[in-house]
Design a protein around this motif. Structure first.
Motif, mmCIF file in Angstrom:
data_model
loop_
_atom_site.group_PDB
_atom_site.id
_atom_site.type_symbol
_atom_site.label_atom_id
_atom_site.label_comp_id
_atom_site.label_asym_id
_atom_site.label_seq_id
_atom_site.Cartn_x
_atom_site.Cartn_y
_atom_site.Cartn_z
ATOM 1 N N ASP A 47 -11.216 78.648 -26.749
ATOM 2 C CA ASP A 47 -10.489 79.658 -27.044
ATOM 3 C C ASP A 47 -10.779 80.940 -26.365
ATOM 4 O O ASP A 47 -12.016 80.859 -25.493
ATOM 5 C CB ASP A 47 -9.950 80.055 -28.546
ATOM 6 N N ARG A 48 -10.205 82.113 -26.553
ATOM 7 C CA ARG A 48 -10.708 83.219 -25.807
ATOM 8 C C ARG A 48 -11.968 83.723 -25.818
ATOM 9 O O ARG A 48 -12.788 84.516 -25.421
ATOM 10 C CB ARG A 48 -9.957 84.624 -25.886
ATOM 11 N N ASN A 49 -12.780 83.421 -27.197
ATOM 12 C CA ASN A 49 -13.862 83.910 -27.499
ATOM 13 C C ASN A 49 -14.996 82.791 -27.157
ATOM 14 O O ASN A 49 -16.133 82.481 -27.933
ATOM 15 C CB ASN A 49 -14.107 84.195 -29.209
ATOM 16 N N GLU A 50 -14.613 81.644 -26.624
ATOM 17 C CA GLU A 50 -15.496 80.778 -25.960
ATOM 18 C C GLU A 50 -16.240 79.947 -27.390
ATOM 19 O O GLU A 50 -16.983 79.435 -27.386
ATOM 20 C CB GLU A 50 -16.617 80.957 -25.203
ATOM 21 N N VAL A 51 -15.145 79.748 -28.308
ATOM 22 C CA VAL A 51 -15.183 78.613 -29.551
ATOM 23 C C VAL A 51 -14.737 77.431 -29.066
ATOM 24 O O VAL A 51 -13.524 77.222 -28.663
ATOM 25 C CB VAL A 51 -14.657 79.278 -30.650
ATOM 26 N N ARG A 62 -8.675 71.643 -22.978
ATOM 27 C CA ARG A 62 -7.389 72.902 -23.170
ATOM 28 C C ARG A 62 -8.371 74.177 -22.972
ATOM 29 O O ARG A 62 -9.116 74.374 -23.831
ATOM 30 C CB ARG A 62 -6.805 72.782 -24.451
ATOM 31 N N GLY A 63 -8.166 75.055 -21.914
ATOM 32 C CA GLY A 63 -8.763 76.207 -22.041
ATOM 33 C C GLY A 63 -7.787 77.214 -22.099
ATOM 34 O O GLY A 63 -6.875 77.393 -21.268
ATOM 35 N N ASP A 64 -8.187 78.340 -22.985
ATOM 36 C CA ASP A 64 -7.168 79.638 -22.553
ATOM 37 C C ASP A 64 -7.306 80.115 -21.364
ATOM 38 O O ASP A 64 -8.323 80.221 -20.747
ATOM 39 C CB ASP A 64 -7.912 80.694 -23.736
ATOM 40 N N ALA A 65 -6.282 80.743 -21.003
ATOM 41 C CA ALA A 65 -6.281 81.683 -19.451
ATOM 42 C C ALA A 65 -7.286 82.553 -19.521
ATOM 43 O O ALA A 65 -7.597 83.065 -18.393
ATOM 44 C CB ALA A 65 -4.863 81.819 -19.070
ATOM 45 N N LYS A 66 -7.602 83.068 -20.764
ATOM 46 C CA LYS A 66 -8.298 84.340 -20.581
ATOM 47 C C LYS A 66 -9.958 83.986 -20.793
ATOM 48 O O LYS A 66 -10.793 84.906 -20.485
ATOM 49 C CB LYS A 66 -8.039 85.264 -21.693
ATOM 50 N N TYR A 96 -13.444 81.144 -15.850
ATOM 51 C CA TYR A 96 -13.204 79.759 -15.449
ATOM 52 C C TYR A 96 -14.592 79.034 -15.305
ATOM 53 O O TYR A 96 -14.648 77.920 -15.609
ATOM 54 C CB TYR A 96 -12.406 79.573 -14.133
ATOM 55 N N LYS A 97 -15.587 79.775 -15.073
ATOM 56 C CA LYS A 97 -16.993 79.234 -14.901
ATOM 57 C C LYS A 97 -17.343 78.688 -16.291
ATOM 58 O O LYS A 97 -18.014 77.518 -16.467
ATOM 59 C CB LYS A 97 -17.988 80.516 -14.673
ATOM 60 N N ALA A 98 -16.858 79.075 -17.403
ATOM 61 C CA ALA A 98 -17.191 78.369 -18.818
ATOM 62 C C ALA A 98 -16.445 76.985 -18.848
ATOM 63 O O ALA A 98 -17.052 76.158 -19.349
ATOM 64 C CB ALA A 98 -16.883 79.280 -19.679
ATOM 65 N N VAL A 99 -15.282 77.179 -18.424
ATOM 66 C CA VAL A 99 -14.526 75.878 -18.404
ATOM 67 C C VAL A 99 -14.835 74.749 -17.509
ATOM 68 O O VAL A 99 -15.207 73.659 -17.722
ATOM 69 C CB VAL A 99 -12.978 76.048 -17.889
ATOM 70 N N ARG A 100 -15.553 75.122 -16.335
ATOM 71 C CA ARG A 100 -15.885 74.196 -15.062
ATOM 72 C C ARG A 100 -17.085 73.852 -15.680
ATOM 73 O O ARG A 100 -17.579 72.455 -15.203
ATOM 74 C CB ARG A 100 -16.025 75.120 -13.879
#
Length: 149
Positions: A71-75, A107-111, A114-118
């Motif tokens: 989510d947006r808070n990287e939880v 599933r990654g929030d658009a906010k 992207y570095k965290a998702v990658r």
């Protein structure tokens, strides 16, 4: 609903005529309500999905993928449990030990940056999962130029 009675030729009796317009109106209203409500009820955590340019055409699998939501808070949410990044990686290692052929849907929030998702995507691949996919929202148009909107 009203019933109108038409009188025909003498001796044939009355012919009932049913007005279905109110029924059609109710059905259309219900259809519109379901079209607006159902897409928002698919997941517990509402997030805005990242868009994609080239969707995967061969994404069918027999086993349900493990869904990881950031989510947006990287939880990180796995199987309805919120956890930190390190806990999520440990959880995925346990899942991989039990079922190495299971796929992961990220599933990654658009906010979320992207570095965290990658980096999490890379960590999931380093664990050994071969089938890691990104859940995306709508498909974007790309003109072949440098930047993608």
């Amino acid at each position: 609903m009203g019933m109108a009675v038409e009188t025909g030729k003498p001796g044939k009796g009355p012919k009932p005529s049913i007005n279905v317009t109110p029924l059609v109106d109710v059905v259309l209203v219900l259809l519109i309500i379901f079209m607006l409500i159902i897409p928002n009820m698919q997941d517990d955590k509402p997030i805005e999905l990242i868009s994609v340019m080239f969707p995967d055409k061969d994404a069918e699998s027999k086993e349900e993928p493990l869904v990881v939501t950031i989510d947006r808070n990287e939880v990180y949410t796995l199987e309805e449990q919120d956890m930190a990044r390190e806990q999520a990686i440990g959880f995925l290692k346990d899942v991989y030990a039990r079922s190495p052929k299971r796929k992961v849907l990220l599933r990654g929030d658009a906010k979320v940056p992207y570095k965290a998702v990658r980096t999490f995507f890379k960590d999931v691949q380093d664990i050994g999962f071969g089938g890691v996919s990104l859940a995306v929202g709508s498909q974007r148009k790309w003109d072949g130029g440098g930047e993608v909107d």
